[in-house]
Design a protein around this motif. Structure first.
Motif, short mmCIF file in Angstrom:
data_model
loop_
_atom_site.label_atom_id
_atom_site.label_comp_id
_atom_site.label_asym_id
_atom_site.label_seq_id
_atom_site.Cartn_x
_atom_site.Cartn_y
_atom_site.Cartn_z
N ALA A 54 0.81 -1.19 0.00
CA ALA A 54 0.00 0.00 0.00
C ALA A 54 0.84 1.23 0.00
N ALA A 55 1.99 1.24 0.80
CA ALA A 55 2.87 2.37 0.80
C ALA A 55 3.45 2.60 -0.56
N ALA A 56 3.83 1.51 -1.18
CA ALA A 56 4.37 1.64 -2.51
C ALA A 56 3.33 2.08 -3.49
N ALA A 57 2.04 1.79 -3.20
CA ALA A 57 0.99 2.13 -4.12
C ALA A 57 0.72 3.60 -4.20
N SER A 155 4.38 5.74 -11.60
CA SER A 155 3.68 4.47 -11.42
C SER A 155 2.16 4.57 -11.47
N PHE A 156 1.59 5.73 -11.21
CA PHE A 156 0.14 5.81 -11.08
C PHE A 156 -0.46 6.89 -11.98
N ARG A 177 -2.29 -4.42 -9.57
CA ARG A 177 -1.84 -4.49 -8.18
C ARG A 177 -1.37 -3.12 -7.69
N MET A 178 -1.33 -3.00 -6.38
CA MET A 178 -0.82 -1.77 -5.76
C MET A 178 0.70 -1.89 -5.67
N GLU A 179 1.37 -1.59 -6.77
CA GLU A 179 2.82 -1.69 -6.83
C GLU A 179 3.36 -0.57 -7.70
#
Length: 222
Positions: A54-57, A155-156, A177-179
């Motif tokens: 989640a932190a990485a997300a 990433s997002f 995924r949340m990555e």
């Protein structure tokens, strides 16, 4: 007759005439029926380490950003934080590209967006209720330079449908995924699946940007 014995500190008032030995025991163990001392707790609101995924997300997670709603929640619209800054019209569109083609999103970094494929979220989705129609894209970043590039800030991406934010969705079953992207070595590339809550009829404009400077983006459209 047994003489009065001075009551030691901590003894119960109704036991002042007990033998000295019993008084000492009571002083050590406390009065029967007294409440134990409350357990010591940490600061209010303190939590343990956050889930690493989640932190990485949330790249560039800074004060004020909010965590995704629980998996069982309903869509809440665009989440707050740097990951949605390009939704408004204050951000600059650096370039546009068609889906399935590549475009430079930064010096020595190129992006390609393939898709969409249409699906519905499963029972463990995040930011979208189970059964929500989504569009899933494959975002690929390539390092075109001679030095490693930390690709985490890209990433997002975000997406708009008819000018309105399409809520990001994360679903393990869909591969979204949340990555985050890794550090890309020269000539290296990596891909992530990204999904947005939108029906098959929606035409999404997907904006890829650096989360640390979210006032510029490259937009991919069909």
């Amino acid at each position: 007759m047994t003489p009065d014995v001075p009551r030691p500190p901590g003894a119960c008032p109704h036991r002042t005439r007990l033998a000295g030995t019993l008084l000492l025991a009571l002083a050590l163990t406390g009065c029967a029926g007294e409440d134990p001392a409350p357990a010591t707790t940490g600061p209010a609101g303190s939590t343990g380490p956050a889930n690493s995924a989640a932190a990485a997300a949330t790249p560039g997670a800074a004060a004020g950003e909010t965590a995704p709603p629980a998996a069982s929640g309903t869509p809440t619209g665009a989440p707050s934080g740097n990951d949605v800054a390009p939704y408004d019209e204050t951000a600059t569109r650096d370039a546009g590209a068609r889906l399935g083609t590549s475009a430079a999103v930064a010096e020595d970094l190129e992006a390609r967006l393939d898709g969409p494929r249409h699906a519905t979220t499963g029972q463990r989705s995040v930011r979208a209720a189970p059964g929500t129609p989504v569009q899933v894209f494959t975002l690929t970043l390539t390092n075109t330079g001679d030095e490693p590039v930390d690709a985490v800030p890209w990433s997002f991406p975000v997406a708009l449908a008819d000018g309105e934010p399409a809520t990001p969705a994360f679903d393990e079953d869909l591969g979204a995924r949340m990555e985050t992207f890794p550090i890309l070595e020269p000539g290296g590339s990596a891909s992530l699946e990204v999904a947005f809550s939108a029906g098959p009829e929606a035409e999404l404009a997907v904006r890829v940007f650096d989360n640390t400077t979210p006032d510029h983006y490259v937009e991919f459209t069909d």
